[in-house]
Design a protein around this motif. Structure first.
Motif, PDB file in Angstrom:
ATOM      1  N   ALA A  94       0.598  -1.397  -0.603  1.00 54.29           N
ATOM      2  CA  ALA A  94       0.048  -0.072   0.111  1.00 54.29           C
ATOM      3  C   ALA A  94       1.097   1.401   0.009  1.00 54.29           C
ATOM      4  O   ALA A  94       0.343   2.634  -0.638  1.00 54.29           O
ATOM      5  CB  ALA A  94      -0.947  -0.034   1.412  1.00 54.29           C
ATOM      6  N   LEU A  95       2.257   1.453   0.914  1.00 58.34           N
ATOM      7  CA  LEU A  95       2.481   2.605   0.329  1.00 58.34           C
ATOM      8  C   LEU A  95       3.699   2.639  -0.517  1.00 58.34           C
ATOM      9  O   LEU A  95       3.974   3.307  -0.540  1.00 58.34           O
ATOM     10  CB  LEU A  95       4.003   2.460   1.877  1.00 58.34           C
ATOM     11  N   THR A  96       3.628   1.463  -1.634  1.00 57.39           N
ATOM     12  CA  THR A  96       4.871   1.535  -2.041  1.00 57.39           C
ATOM     13  C   THR A  96       3.299   2.035  -3.582  1.00 57.39           C
ATOM     14  O   THR A  96       3.668   2.622  -4.200  1.00 57.39           O
ATOM     15  CB  THR A  96       5.062   0.170  -2.914  1.00 57.39           C
ATOM     16  N   SER A  97       2.319   1.590  -3.148  1.00 59.00           N
ATOM     17  CA  SER A  97       1.636   1.792  -4.533  1.00 59.00           C
ATOM     18  C   SER A  97       1.255   3.010  -3.920  1.00 59.00           C
ATOM     19  O   SER A  97       1.057   4.207  -4.704  1.00 59.00           O
ATOM     20  CB  SER A  97      -0.070   1.200  -4.220  1.00 59.00           C
ATOM     21  N   LEU A  98       0.619   4.265  -2.338  1.00 57.80           N
ATOM     22  CA  LEU A  98       0.655   5.538  -2.779  1.00 57.80           C
ATOM     23  C   LEU A  98       1.588   5.975  -2.939  1.00 57.80           C
ATOM     24  O   LEU A  98       1.565   7.600  -3.905  1.00 57.80           O
ATOM     25  CB  LEU A  98       0.696   5.670  -1.037  1.00 57.80           C
ATOM     26  N   ALA A  99       3.339   5.819  -3.377  1.00 56.34           N
ATOM     27  CA  ALA A  99       4.436   6.354  -3.552  1.00 56.34           C
ATOM     28  C   ALA A  99       4.228   6.431  -5.592  1.00 56.34           C
ATOM     29  O   ALA A  99       5.089   7.385  -5.881  1.00 56.34           O
ATOM     30  CB  ALA A  99       6.023   5.858  -3.061  1.00 56.34           C
ATOM     31  N   ILE A 100       3.934   5.285  -5.527  1.00 55.37           N
ATOM     32  CA  ILE A 100       3.209   5.558  -7.371  1.00 55.37           C
ATOM     33  C   ILE A 100       2.746   6.348  -7.628  1.00 55.37           C
ATOM     34  O   ILE A 100       2.823   7.144  -8.824  1.00 55.37           O
ATOM     35  CB  ILE A 100       3.238   4.178  -7.149  1.00 55.37           C
ATOM     36  N   ASN A 101       1.264   6.428  -6.801  1.00 52.27           N
ATOM     37  CA  ASN A 101       0.301   7.533  -6.876  1.00 52.27           C
ATOM     38  C   ASN A 101       0.905   9.091  -6.844  1.00 52.27           C
ATOM     39  O   ASN A 101       0.202   9.903  -7.577  1.00 52.27           O
ATOM     40  CB  ASN A 101      -0.674   7.429  -5.623  1.00 52.27           C
ATOM     41  N   LEU A 102       1.837   9.052  -6.215  1.00 48.20           N
ATOM     42  CA  LEU A 102       2.311  10.533  -5.798  1.00 48.20           C
ATOM     43  C   LEU A 102       3.251  11.282  -7.196  1.00 48.20           C
ATOM     44  O   LEU A 102       3.992  12.373  -6.823  1.00 48.20           O
ATOM     45  CB  LEU A 102       3.133  10.853  -4.693  1.00 48.20           C
TER      46      LEU A 102
END
Length: 342
Positions: A168-176
């Motif tokens: 989830a944190l990796t996906s957040l980094a991708i999203n940002l």
């Protein structure tokens, strides 16, 4: 017989590794014979200008494209195989594995944060350092959980929870991520691959993987004593706190450095120790080296397989290992459940 079998097993694994190495160097869009490979490896760059064009091309293909890929597969396979065997010995849990327990995904998160938020521009060495730091933190959390509960289910669920959190944190980094191109690159990198790697990537991970393997191999006798239980191991002179730190640091070095250059490649540390454990008479100390060699064999074989079956778009190595490892893990779970029922 128990003293001879591990040596014979390691010899067979090294012969298999050498065979796969030559096969990997020979296959590709430009097939090469063994003689062509030998000449390319022995030719120096300075002498290349005087050779025929075809030999120059063969030297470039072998030394600059295929050889770094093969050597990186061996390094990463050894690190993941040894880390899986060491974790299983420390946690005394046959289902422990860096990818399954969230160690690999945590290392991926550390590398992603470093790559896409500017720290990697300061120094390329910060990428493996960040990955290793996150991997060490996750391994420490898992060990704390394992000490409180010996249940396989608890450990697996904890690993799933940690994997979900880091994903989830990796996906957040991708999203940002500000650049759409960066998003595509990071998604492909997270799938795990050995393509388009060079000797620069090997120089980046080699010191950390070598140090991690040395730490893990040195834990062999203590892991043998730990099979008797922590109290018995302590009475035999095993320094348990130092052993835990040594395996945690060794696993973080191996997994973090591997993930930093290849992305997440899972299930090597689960499949290989299970396949080889009975051949070393269930001794953790003997399993460490055999698992390292077996991990290199399995990863190199998987890389050869995907190169043979891929079309214009090459398959990602992490996908192939997951397709091999996931059914194997399900079989292990079913076997343990049936054994418990009996």
């Amino acid at each position: 017989m128990s003293r001879i079998a591990p040596s014979l097993l390691n010899l067979l694994l090294m012969l298999a590794l050498l065979t796969l190495l030559l096969l990997s160097l020979s296959i590709g869009s430009v097939p090469l014979a063994i003689g062509d490979i030998g000449r390319a490896l022995l030719s120096s760059a300075a002498a290349g200008a005087d050779l025929a064009d075809v030999r120059v091309q063969q030297q470039v293909i072998v030394n600059e494209i295929r050889l770094p890929r093969v050597l990186l597969a061996i390094l990463v396979g050894m690190s993941l195989g040894a880390a899986g065997a060491a974790l299983q010995g420390l946690l005394r849990n046959p289902l422990a594995e860096p990818g399954l327990l969230g160690v690999s995904s945590s290392a991926s998160l550390g590398a992603v944060l470093c790559l896409y938020y500017g720290l990697s521009s300061l120094s390329a060495w910060l990428v493996p350092l960040s990955a290793m730091g996150c991997a060490a933190l996750t391994t420490l959390v898992l060990y704390a959980i394992a000490r409180r509960s010996a249940s396989n289910l608890t450990l697996i669920l904890s690993g799933v929870a940690l994997s979900s959190l880091t994903a989830a944190l990796t996906s957040l980094a991708i999203n940002l991520a500000p650049n759409p191109t960066d998003v595509q690159d990071i998604v492909l990198w997270l799938m795990g691959s050995l393509s388009d790697r060079s000797f620069a990537d090997i120089r980046l991970c080699l010191p950390f993987i070598a140090a991690g393997l040395l730490l893990l191999f040195a834990c062999g006798p203590q892991l043998d004593a730990l099979t008797l239980g922590e109290d018995e191991a302590s009475s035999l002179g095993v320094n348990l706190p130092r052993l835990r730190v040594q395996i945690i640091v060794g696993t973080a070095l191996c997994v973090g450095a591997s993930v930093a250059v290849t992305g997440a490649i899972g299930f090597i540390g689960l499949v290989v120790p299970h396949l080889l454990r009975k051949w070393v008479a269930y001794h953790p100390s003997r399993l460490l080296l055999s698992s390292a060699l077996g991990g290199a064999v399995l990863l190199l074989a998987a890389d050869i397989l995907l190169r043979l079956v891929s079309g214009e778009q090459e398959l990602m190595l992490g996908v192939v290992t997951a397709m091999i490892g996931a059914p194997f893990f399900l079989l292990l779970v079913l076997r343990q459940r049936l054994g418990a029922a009996c």
